[in-house]
Design a protein around this motif. Structure first.
Motif, PDB file in Angstrom:
ATOM      1  N   GLU A  48       0.845  -1.201   0.000  1.00  0.00           N
ATOM      2  CA  GLU A  48       0.000   0.000   0.000  1.00  0.00           C
ATOM      3  C   GLU A  48       0.878   1.248   0.000  1.00  0.00           C
ATOM      4  OE1 GLU A  48      -3.722   0.086   2.494  1.00  0.00           O
ATOM      5  OE2 GLU A  48      -2.625   1.684   3.512  1.00  0.00           O
ATOM      6  N   GLU A  49       0.510   2.247  -0.835  1.00  0.00           N
ATOM      7  CA  GLU A  49       1.296   3.486  -0.959  1.00  0.00           C
ATOM      8  C   GLU A  49       0.427   4.684  -0.572  1.00  0.00           C
ATOM      9  OE1 GLU A  49       4.402   3.530  -1.486  1.00  0.00           O
ATOM     10  OE2 GLU A  49       4.892   1.621  -2.445  1.00  0.00           O
ATOM     11  N   ARG A  50       0.470   5.079   0.692  1.00  0.00           N
ATOM     12  CA  ARG A  50      -0.387   6.174   1.187  1.00  0.00           C
ATOM     13  C   ARG A  50      -0.155   7.477   0.440  1.00  0.00           C
ATOM     14  NH1 ARG A  50      -2.905   9.895   1.732  1.00  0.00           N
ATOM     15  NH2 ARG A  50      -3.917  10.833   3.558  1.00  0.00           N
ATOM     16  N   ASP A  51       1.077   7.783   0.083  1.00  0.00           N
ATOM     17  CA  ASP A  51       1.361   9.054  -0.584  1.00  0.00           C
ATOM     18  C   ASP A  51       0.704   9.161  -1.961  1.00  0.00           C
ATOM     19  OD1 ASP A  51       2.888   9.587   1.615  1.00  0.00           O
ATOM     20  OD2 ASP A  51       4.833   9.447   0.598  1.00  0.00           O
ATOM     21  N   SER A  52       0.244   8.023  -2.492  1.00  0.00           N
ATOM     22  CA  SER A  52      -0.373   8.009  -3.822  1.00  0.00           C
ATOM     23  C   SER A  52      -1.892   7.943  -3.787  1.00  0.00           C
ATOM     24  CB  SER A  52       0.152   6.804  -4.628  1.00  0.00           C
ATOM     25  OG  SER A  52       1.531   6.933  -4.872  1.00  0.00           O
ATOM     26  N   PHE A  53      -2.481   7.887  -2.581  1.00  0.00           N
ATOM     27  CA  PHE A  53      -3.943   7.802  -2.495  1.00  0.00           C
ATOM     28  C   PHE A  53      -4.584   9.032  -3.130  1.00  0.00           C
ATOM     29  CE2 PHE A  53      -4.509   4.993   1.576  1.00  0.00           C
ATOM     30  CZ  PHE A  53      -3.744   3.997   0.988  1.00  0.00           C
ATOM     31  N   ASP A  54      -5.621   8.819  -3.941  1.00  0.00           N
ATOM     32  CA  ASP A  54      -6.410   9.935  -4.480  1.00  0.00           C
ATOM     33  C   ASP A  54      -7.475  10.355  -3.470  1.00  0.00           C
ATOM     34  OD1 ASP A  54      -5.056  10.098  -6.873  1.00  0.00           O
ATOM     35  OD2 ASP A  54      -6.506   8.906  -8.004  1.00  0.00           O
ATOM     36  N   TYR A  55      -7.732  11.660  -3.405  1.00  0.00           N
ATOM     37  CA  TYR A  55      -8.743  12.229  -2.511  1.00  0.00           C
ATOM     38  C   TYR A  55     -10.039  12.412  -3.293  1.00  0.00           C
ATOM     39  CZ  TYR A  55      -5.029  13.397   0.830  1.00  0.00           C
ATOM     40  OH  TYR A  55      -3.995  13.337   1.738  1.00  0.00           O
ATOM     41  N   LEU A 101     -19.009  13.014  -8.170  1.00  0.00           N
ATOM     42  CA  LEU A 101     -17.771  12.929  -7.394  1.00  0.00           C
ATOM     43  C   LEU A 101     -16.646  13.699  -8.077  1.00  0.00           C
ATOM     44  CD1 LEU A 101     -17.892   9.092  -6.637  1.00  0.00           C
ATOM     45  CD2 LEU A 101     -18.551  10.939  -5.084  1.00  0.00           C
ATOM     46  N   MET A 102     -15.700  14.171  -7.251  1.00  0.00           N
ATOM     47  CA  MET A 102     -14.521  14.867  -7.756  1.00  0.00           C
ATOM     48  C   MET A 102     -13.266  14.217  -7.198  1.00  0.00           C
ATOM     49  SD  MET A 102     -15.494  17.302  -9.802  1.00  0.00           S
ATOM     50  CE  MET A 102     -13.949  18.199  -9.925  1.00  0.00           C
ATOM     51  N   ASN A 103     -12.347  13.892  -8.085  1.00  0.00           N
ATOM     52  CA  ASN A 103     -11.043  13.356  -7.706  1.00  0.00           C
ATOM     53  C   ASN A 103     -10.046  14.504  -7.766  1.00  0.00           C
ATOM     54  OD1 ASN A 103      -8.427  12.174  -7.818  1.00  0.00           O
ATOM     55  ND2 ASN A 103      -9.253  10.278  -8.647  1.00  0.00           N
ATOM     56  N   ARG A 104      -9.413  14.778  -6.615  1.00  0.00           N
ATOM     57  CA  ARG A 104      -8.431  15.865  -6.577  1.00  0.00           C
ATOM     58  C   ARG A 104      -7.005  15.324  -6.445  1.00  0.00           C
ATOM     59  NH1 ARG A 104      -9.729  20.821  -6.458  1.00  0.00           N
ATOM     60  NH2 ARG A 104      -7.995  21.415  -5.100  1.00  0.00           N
ATOM     61  N   GLU A 105      -6.829  14.115  -6.941  1.00  0.00           N
ATOM     62  CA  GLU A 105      -5.529  13.476  -7.054  1.00  0.00           C
ATOM     63  C   GLU A 105      -4.859  13.276  -5.686  1.00  0.00           C
ATOM     64  OE1 GLU A 105      -3.258  15.272 -10.250  1.00  0.00           O
ATOM     65  OE2 GLU A 105      -4.634  14.407 -11.726  1.00  0.00           O
ATOM     66  N   ASP A 106      -3.563  12.939  -5.698  1.00  0.00           N
ATOM     67  CA  ASP A 106      -2.880  12.577  -4.450  1.00  0.00           C
ATOM     68  C   ASP A 106      -2.145  13.769  -3.851  1.00  0.00           C
ATOM     69  OD1 ASP A 106      -0.338  12.866  -5.720  1.00  0.00           O
ATOM     70  OD2 ASP A 106      -0.512  10.850  -6.535  1.00  0.00           O
ATOM     71  N   GLU A 157      -2.597  18.323   4.336  1.00  0.00           N
ATOM     72  CA  GLU A 157      -3.453  19.094   5.246  1.00  0.00           C
ATOM     73  C   GLU A 157      -4.519  19.857   4.467  1.00  0.00           C
ATOM     74  OE1 GLU A 157      -3.029  22.680   8.571  1.00  0.00           O
ATOM     75  OE2 GLU A 157      -1.235  21.678   7.800  1.00  0.00           O
ATOM     76  N   ALA A 158      -4.127  20.454   3.342  1.00  0.00           N
ATOM     77  CA  ALA A 158      -5.068  21.223   2.528  1.00  0.00           C
ATOM     78  C   ALA A 158      -6.165  20.322   1.950  1.00  0.00           C
ATOM     79  CB  ALA A 158      -4.324  21.938   1.404  1.00  0.00           C
ATOM     80  N   LYS A 159      -5.774  19.156   1.463  1.00  0.00           N
ATOM     81  CA  LYS A 159      -6.756  18.247   0.861  1.00  0.00           C
ATOM     82  C   LYS A 159      -7.690  17.661   1.912  1.00  0.00           C
ATOM     83  CE  LYS A 159      -3.946  17.071  -3.183  1.00  0.00           C
ATOM     84  NZ  LYS A 159      -4.806  17.245  -4.354  1.00  0.00           N
ATOM     85  N   LEU A 160      -7.164  17.357   3.087  1.00  0.00           N
ATOM     86  CA  LEU A 160      -8.010  16.830   4.165  1.00  0.00           C
ATOM     87  C   LEU A 160      -9.005  17.878   4.652  1.00  0.00           C
ATOM     88  CD1 LEU A 160      -5.388  14.833   6.278  1.00  0.00           C
ATOM     89  CD2 LEU A 160      -7.290  13.865   4.971  1.00  0.00           C
ATOM     90  N   SER A 161      -8.621  19.153   4.568  1.00  0.00           N
ATOM     91  CA  SER A 161      -9.485  20.219   5.080  1.00  0.00           C
ATOM     92  C   SER A 161     -10.777  20.352   4.269  1.00  0.00           C
ATOM     93  CB  SER A 161      -8.743  21.559   5.085  1.00  0.00           C
ATOM     94  OG  SER A 161      -8.552  22.056   3.768  1.00  0.00           O
ATOM     95  N   TYR A 162     -10.801  19.781   3.071  1.00  0.00           N
ATOM     96  CA  TYR A 162     -12.015  19.808   2.250  1.00  0.00           C
ATOM     97  C   TYR A 162     -12.906  18.590   2.472  1.00  0.00           C
ATOM     98  CZ  TYR A 162     -11.266  24.033  -0.499  1.00  0.00           C
ATOM     99  OH  TYR A 162     -11.145  25.345  -0.898  1.00  0.00           O
ATOM    100  N   GLN A 163     -12.593  17.812   3.500  1.00  0.00           N
ATOM    101  CA  GLN A 163     -13.458  16.711   3.946  1.00  0.00           C
ATOM    102  C   GLN A 163     -13.719  15.670   2.854  1.00  0.00           C
ATOM    103  OE1 GLN A 163     -14.254  16.916   7.224  1.00  0.00           O
ATOM    104  NE2 GLN A 163     -13.252  18.904   7.301  1.00  0.00           N
ATOM    105  N   PRO A 164     -12.684  14.952   2.414  1.00  0.00           N
ATOM    106  CA  PRO A 164     -12.916  13.893   1.426  1.00  0.00           C
ATOM    107  C   PRO A 164     -13.857  12.835   1.976  1.00  0.00           C
ATOM    108  CG  PRO A 164     -10.729  13.680   2.413  1.00  0.00           C
ATOM    109  CD  PRO A 164     -11.272  15.000   2.871  1.00  0.00           C
ATOM    110  N   ILE A 165     -14.674  12.262   1.108  1.00  0.00           N
ATOM    111  CA  ILE A 165     -15.590  11.211   1.563  1.00  0.00           C
ATOM    112  C   ILE A 165     -14.937   9.835   1.484  1.00  0.00           C
ATOM    113  CG2 ILE A 165     -17.669  12.517   0.984  1.00  0.00           C
ATOM    114  CD1 ILE A 165     -17.890  10.613  -1.508  1.00  0.00           C
ATOM    115  N   GLU A 166     -13.851   9.746   0.706  1.00  0.00           N
ATOM    116  CA  GLU A 166     -13.116   8.482   0.638  1.00  0.00           C
ATOM    117  C   GLU A 166     -11.759   8.716  -0.016  1.00  0.00           C
ATOM    118  OE1 GLU A 166     -14.230   5.477  -2.285  1.00  0.00           O
ATOM    119  OE2 GLU A 166     -15.667   6.902  -3.148  1.00  0.00           O
ATOM    120  N   PHE A 167     -10.898   7.697   0.077  1.00  0.00           N
ATOM    121  CA  PHE A 167      -9.634   7.684  -0.633  1.00  0.00           C
ATOM    122  C   PHE A 167      -9.679   6.534  -1.641  1.00  0.00           C
ATOM    123  CE2 PHE A 167      -8.593   9.258   3.634  1.00  0.00           C
ATOM    124  CZ  PHE A 167      -8.019  10.476   3.311  1.00  0.00           C
TER     125      PHE A 167
END
Length: 282
Positions: free
Chosen positions: A108-115, A252-257, A266-276
């Protein structure tokens, strides 16, 4: 294997394997084209399997091989062929991981997860959880004489100039320099790639822009988003307006990794993703 350089002329051939197939942002022609200039991305087709490889910081890597007919046995055989060359395979989607884990060590590669976000959340910012975003947007609207414009032939040259100026103060960042090379070509081929996006202007001057496309029938993706921090709220404005004005036809919107950047995470998490959307490597 007959490897070819990935160019804009490769799109029709690759779309037969990629179009509407993956929700991951990497297995997408525009993304491959964007990074092809700095990472020398190449591809080959053999036995109805698409192979893609690139070079990052001098190291060769491979994308997941793709079967035109989703044949799992062919994909497993293709992965074995890559592994025989000691190749590293990255950006493996979760659907592939499920059958590849029987034969390979899949990491598993956490740094590559899409938001992934609800389009409605990004476009409307409803509820208390988005109060800080709305405050910045309201302040921006009160402070500046702004307009929103859809990206078109009329403003692409100004976006090109904006991107060059935006990059000027970041020349020590090799990733940004590499990305800018690709952005130039996205702008050159904006209509061919079927991209969509917009710009925020203040007093007629661009202060932010974003470019994306429809990834699947139900999902849009944002490939590029740039703003000037001195105009506080510029990023929140372009995020909201592009979601609202250009992607009303998706849920849905994918804002990449986040590429492992703590600030970006931190910026991507602040927009409250519904999943990765998880990704893996072999």
């Amino acid at each position: 294997m007959d490897w070819k350089k990935l160019t804009i002329d490769s799109r029709e051939e690759l779309q037969k394997f990629l179009k509407n197939k993956f929700e991951t942002s990497d297995m997408n022609f525009t993304n491959l084209f964007l990074w092809s200039f700095s990472e020398n991305i190449q591809y080959a087709v053999e036995n109805e399997i698409l192979y893609i490889k690139g070079f990052y910081e001098g190291n060769e890597y491979y994308f997941s091989p793709v079967s035109k007919d989703d044949n799992k046995d062919k994909i497993i055989t293709a992965v074995k062929k890559i592994k025989e060359k000691n190749g590293k395979i990255v950006f493996i989607p979760e659907s592939y991981k499920e059958f590849l884990k029987e034969d390979f060590i899949v990491t598993e590669e956490r740094d590559s997860f899409d938001y992934i976000y609800l389009q409605e959340d990004l476009a409307e910012l409803k509820g208390r959880k988005f109060s800080s975003k709305k405050n910045k947007i309201n302040k921006f609207k009160k402070t500046y004489n702004f307009t929103y414009e859809k990206i078109s032939r009329e403003n692409i040259e100004n976006i090109r100039i904006f991107q060059r100026e935006w990059t000027e103060n970041r020349k020590e960042d090799t990733i940004i320099i590499s990305e800018t090379m690709g952005i130039e070509e996205l702008l050159n081929n904006y209509e061919i790639l079927e991209l969509r996006g917009g710009v925020i202007k203040v007093d007629g001057k661009i202060v932010a822009y974003a470019i994306g496309e429809k990834l699947t029938e139900n999902m849009g993706v944002i490939h590029i988003e740039k703003g000037i921090f001195d105009y506080q709220g510029s990023y929140q404005m372009i995020n909201m307006y592009v979601a609202k004005e250009e992607f009303s036809d998706v849920k849905l919107m994918n804002r990449e990794d986040d590429f492992g950047s703590l600030g970006l995470r931190e910026a991507k998490l602040s927009y409250q993703p519904i999943e990765f959307i998880k990704k893996y490597s072999i």
